[in-house]
Scaffold this motif. Structure first.
Motif, PDB file in Angstrom:
ATOM      1  N   VAL A 101       0.832  -1.199   0.000  1.00  0.00           N
ATOM      2  CA  VAL A 101       0.000   0.000   0.000  1.00  0.00           C
ATOM      3  C   VAL A 101       0.872   1.256   0.000  1.00  0.00           C
ATOM      4  O   VAL A 101       0.576   2.233  -0.698  1.00  0.00           O
ATOM      5  CB  VAL A 101      -0.946  -0.002   1.216  1.00  0.00           C
ATOM      6  CG1 VAL A 101      -1.701   1.327   1.319  1.00  0.00           C
ATOM      7  CG2 VAL A 101      -1.950  -1.152   1.098  1.00  0.00           C
ATOM      8  N   LEU A 102       1.973   1.234   0.767  1.00  0.00           N
ATOM      9  CA  LEU A 102       2.879   2.377   0.755  1.00  0.00           C
ATOM     10  C   LEU A 102       3.489   2.589  -0.622  1.00  0.00           C
ATOM     11  O   LEU A 102       3.651   3.728  -1.084  1.00  0.00           O
ATOM     12  CB  LEU A 102       3.999   2.173   1.782  1.00  0.00           C
ATOM     13  CG  LEU A 102       3.644   2.385   3.253  1.00  0.00           C
ATOM     14  CD1 LEU A 102       4.832   2.032   4.129  1.00  0.00           C
ATOM     15  CD2 LEU A 102       3.201   3.820   3.510  1.00  0.00           C
ATOM     16  N   ASN A 103       3.813   1.505  -1.287  1.00  0.00           N
ATOM     17  CA  ASN A 103       4.454   1.605  -2.604  1.00  0.00           C
ATOM     18  C   ASN A 103       3.487   1.990  -3.711  1.00  0.00           C
ATOM     19  O   ASN A 103       3.918   2.316  -4.822  1.00  0.00           O
ATOM     20  CB  ASN A 103       5.133   0.283  -2.957  1.00  0.00           C
ATOM     21  CG  ASN A 103       6.331  -0.012  -2.064  1.00  0.00           C
ATOM     22  OD1 ASN A 103       6.904   0.900  -1.471  1.00  0.00           O
ATOM     23  ND2 ASN A 103       6.698  -1.278  -1.956  1.00  0.00           N
ATOM     24  N   ASP A 104       2.182   1.929  -3.427  1.00  0.00           N
ATOM     25  CA  ASP A 104       1.196   2.296  -4.453  1.00  0.00           C
ATOM     26  C   ASP A 104       1.258   3.781  -4.791  1.00  0.00           C
ATOM     27  O   ASP A 104       0.755   4.199  -5.835  1.00  0.00           O
ATOM     28  CB  ASP A 104      -0.213   1.931  -3.992  1.00  0.00           C
ATOM     29  CG  ASP A 104      -0.482   0.444  -4.135  1.00  0.00           C
ATOM     30  OD1 ASP A 104       0.316  -0.232  -4.814  1.00  0.00           O
ATOM     31  OD2 ASP A 104      -1.468  -0.043  -3.559  1.00  0.00           O
ATOM     32  N   GLY A 105       1.824   4.558  -3.910  1.00  0.00           N
ATOM     33  CA  GLY A 105       1.928   5.984  -4.186  1.00  0.00           C
ATOM     34  C   GLY A 105       1.879   6.789  -2.917  1.00  0.00           C
ATOM     35  O   GLY A 105       1.506   6.275  -1.844  1.00  0.00           O
ATOM     36  N   PRO A 106       2.267   8.067  -2.979  1.00  0.00           N
ATOM     37  CA  PRO A 106       2.249   8.908  -1.786  1.00  0.00           C
ATOM     38  C   PRO A 106       0.827   9.175  -1.309  1.00  0.00           C
ATOM     39  O   PRO A 106      -0.128   9.104  -2.074  1.00  0.00           O
ATOM     40  CB  PRO A 106       2.920  10.203  -2.270  1.00  0.00           C
ATOM     41  CG  PRO A 106       2.660  10.233  -3.749  1.00  0.00           C
ATOM     42  CD  PRO A 106       2.693   8.798  -4.193  1.00  0.00           C
ATOM     43  N   GLY A 107       0.707   9.471  -0.026  1.00  0.00           N
ATOM     44  CA  GLY A 107      -0.596   9.799   0.537  1.00  0.00           C
ATOM     45  C   GLY A 107      -1.162   8.737   1.443  1.00  0.00           C
ATOM     46  O   GLY A 107      -2.120   8.987   2.179  1.00  0.00           O
ATOM     47  N   ASN A 108      -0.604   7.514   1.405  1.00  0.00           N
ATOM     48  CA  ASN A 108      -1.149   6.425   2.216  1.00  0.00           C
ATOM     49  C   ASN A 108      -0.416   6.247   3.538  1.00  0.00           C
ATOM     50  O   ASN A 108      -0.698   5.289   4.272  1.00  0.00           O
ATOM     51  CB  ASN A 108      -1.093   5.108   1.436  1.00  0.00           C
ATOM     52  CG  ASN A 108      -2.029   5.102   0.247  1.00  0.00           C
ATOM     53  OD1 ASN A 108      -3.100   5.693   0.297  1.00  0.00           O
ATOM     54  ND2 ASN A 108      -1.622   4.441  -0.836  1.00  0.00           N
ATOM     55  N   GLU A 109       0.514   7.127   3.847  1.00  0.00           N
ATOM     56  CA  GLU A 109       1.333   6.942   5.045  1.00  0.00           C
ATOM     57  C   GLU A 109       0.489   6.911   6.323  1.00  0.00           C
ATOM     58  O   GLU A 109       0.714   6.080   7.207  1.00  0.00           O
ATOM     59  CB  GLU A 109       2.389   8.057   5.154  1.00  0.00           C
ATOM     60  CG  GLU A 109       3.494   7.990   4.121  1.00  0.00           C
ATOM     61  CD  GLU A 109       3.079   8.561   2.788  1.00  0.00           C
ATOM     62  OE1 GLU A 109       3.841   8.438   1.818  1.00  0.00           O
ATOM     63  OE2 GLU A 109       1.966   9.148   2.720  1.00  0.00           O
ATOM     64  N   GLN A 110      -0.497   7.827   6.409  1.00  0.00           N
ATOM     65  CA  GLN A 110      -1.263   7.917   7.649  1.00  0.00           C
ATOM     66  C   GLN A 110      -2.196   6.731   7.837  1.00  0.00           C
ATOM     67  O   GLN A 110      -2.344   6.219   8.953  1.00  0.00           O
ATOM     68  CB  GLN A 110      -2.066   9.224   7.670  1.00  0.00           C
ATOM     69  CG  GLN A 110      -1.204  10.452   7.890  1.00  0.00           C
ATOM     70  CD  GLN A 110      -0.405  10.364   9.177  1.00  0.00           C
ATOM     71  OE1 GLN A 110      -0.918   9.953  10.207  1.00  0.00           O
ATOM     72  NE2 GLN A 110       0.861  10.750   9.106  1.00  0.00           N
ATOM     73  N   THR A 111      -2.837   6.270   6.760  1.00  0.00           N
ATOM     74  CA  THR A 111      -3.718   5.111   6.900  1.00  0.00           C
ATOM     75  C   THR A 111      -2.913   3.865   7.225  1.00  0.00           C
ATOM     76  O   THR A 111      -3.335   3.026   8.037  1.00  0.00           O
ATOM     77  CB  THR A 111      -4.530   4.897   5.612  1.00  0.00           C
ATOM     78  OG1 THR A 111      -3.641   4.901   4.471  1.00  0.00           O
ATOM     79  CG2 THR A 111      -5.563   5.985   5.432  1.00  0.00           C
TER      80      THR A 111
END
Length: 467
Positions: free
Chosen positions: A194-204
């Motif tokens: 999920v992290l590697n899918d792209g920026p913006g998912n760090e908090q979830t």
């Protein structure tokens, strides 16, 4: 003065009304021109472009749709202007204007609402709240996708990521319950994806990770030790997942000691010792190091004693079991003269006559292990002449020997062999009558042992035990 009402010629069209009709994307302008095929083409083209926009969410199809819309308006205007019978028709203008405004206003409102939905989705994702993000995206319907597919499409990716994180959370929760490092690895693999899918998912991702880390330590010390060892060994990934190393360092020492203690109760001494030693190797400054050192010693003694017991159980003579492969038990009493008991193995014909205070059947209480072999002739004591009652012409010379017992003596604490290598038991010789079993060809009784007594056996073995 007489006023006349103006009426446009029958069959005339209003170019502006035609243009506004085509602005509806429903081919209404072409219908006013009685060009049904063009109307059908206009509707079909708009439908195809709307479908492509909704399905792919690519901006180029929106550009094409806008171009198609503008081209329809212009084409309808010029076709109406080229006709000789055109005139201003207020009714047509009002109807087509109302319809065009309804279409444009609906599309605009849907587009604005789509931006609002995606703003809420983005805010929820930035807060790490997947539940709120999924709920916000749930307000998207097909109207939003027709009017603003590129706007709402990122929210679909957020929902997909949240569903993956829900799966990861379930797997990680199972890992916490069972101590399964396989589940832990699978869960972290999903978080990494999920992290590697792209920026913006760090908090979830961080929220999902925190839920798992907050469950540590669990009630199962061994399960916690397995999980924290995996976390410690995963290596840095230079992202939010690296925070797991801090949790591992905080919870692993207590888990290692707790698991070692539990394994000791289940007689799993090698594994218990490994856990205690792991704490000493990995966290040498931890406050539990003294406890771990004590655990290592206890486990080591239990392992040694268990090995000794197994060797003793496998001993059936002076050349088997412990007597063949001696092992140490560091917890055995130290061998000191005048004290301590011995574990006697092998032939027990004579050692069985020793005092009970000298002997023990428990390896944990023995200072020495004495392996006694079968008795053999020792030093000659006396030779006597005997006559056969049935034949006085066949006298026999009988030599009496001390009873020699070959020995292997080991200090149990070290497993090292000690002296003596044998003992000789003295006793009486040359009895007045010597009875023995004989056969048809009697060759005489042969050499004989002296007759021993318990005191003689005790005196012979006294130096062995330092008594």
């Amino acid at each position: 003065m007489t006023y006349r009402t103006y009426e446009p010629p029958r069959g005339s069209v209003d170019p502006l009304a035609v243009a506004l009709g085509n602005a509806t994307l429903l081919g209404t302008g072409y219908l006013l021109l009685r060009r049904k095929r063009l109307a059908a083409t206009a509707v079909l083209g708009a439908a195809v472009l709307l479908h492509l926009t909704a399905r792919t969410a690519e901006a180029r199809y929106e550009v094409l749709l806008l171009a198609w819309w503008a081209a329809g308006i212009a084409h309808g205007w010029f076709m109406a202007r080229r006709r000789p019978e055109h005139a201003v028709r207020p009714g047509q203008r009002a109807g087509t204007l109302a319809l065009a405004l309804a279409v444009v206003l609906t599309a605009t409102l849907l587009r604005i609402d789509a931006y609002g939905i995606e703003e809420r989705v983005t805010e929820a994702r930035e807060d790490g709240d997947c539940r709120a993000a999924v709920a916000a995206q749930g307000g998207v319907w097909w109207g939003h996708r027709l009017a603003g597919a590129p706007v709402v499409e990122p929210g679909d990716a957020v929902v997909a990521a949240c569903h993956r994180l829900d799966g990861a959370a379930s797997v990680l929760a199972r890992a916490a319950r069972t101590g399964s490092t396989e589940d832990l690895g699978r869960g972290f693999g999903t978080l990494t994806g999920v992290l590697n899918d792209g920026p913006g998912n760090e908090q979830t991702v961080s929220t999902t990770l925190d839920t798992f880390l907050d469950a540590l330590p669990t009630d199962d010390a061994c399960g916690t030790a397995a999980l924290t060892a995996w976390l410690r060994g995963r290596g840095p990934s230079h992202d939010v997942l690296d925070r797991s190393a801090g949790t591992a360092a905080r919870t692993e020492p207590a888990a290692l000691v707790g698991c070692g203690d539990h394994l000791m109760t289940e007689d799993a001494w090698p594994r218990a010792r490994d856990h205690y030693q792991q704490l000493l190797d990995t966290y040498p400054d931890d406050s539990r190091t003294d406890e771990a050192r004590g655990g290592v010693r206890k486990a080591t003694l239990a392992i040694e004693l268990n090995r000794v017991r197994g060797l003793v159980d496998d001993t059936y003579d002076a050349s088997s079991g412990y007597c063949a492969k001696p092992a140490k038990y560091s917890g055995a009493p130290a061998y000191r003269k005048g004290s301590g008991r011995a574990l006697f193995l092998g032939d027990s014909e004579y050692t069985g006559q020793l005092p009970g205070s000298w002997r023990t059947g428990d390896p944990a209480k023995a200072a020495l292990v004495v392996c006694a072999d079968e008795a053999e002739n020792g030093a000659a004591v006396q030779t006597c002449r005997y006559e056969n009652k049935k034949s006085k012409y066949l006298p026999h010379q009988v030599t009496f020997h001390k009873v020699k017992i070959p020995l292997k003596v080991y200090a149990l604490r070290t497993g090292k062999r000690l002296d003596p290598r044998s003992v000789q038991i003295g006793g009486g010789s040359c009895p007045s009558v010597l009875r023995y079993e004989y056969y048809m060809y009697d060759l005489g009784p042969g050499d004989q042992f002296v007759s021993t007594s318990k005191s003689g056996v005790r005196d012979a073995f006294r130096p062995v035990l330092g008594r």
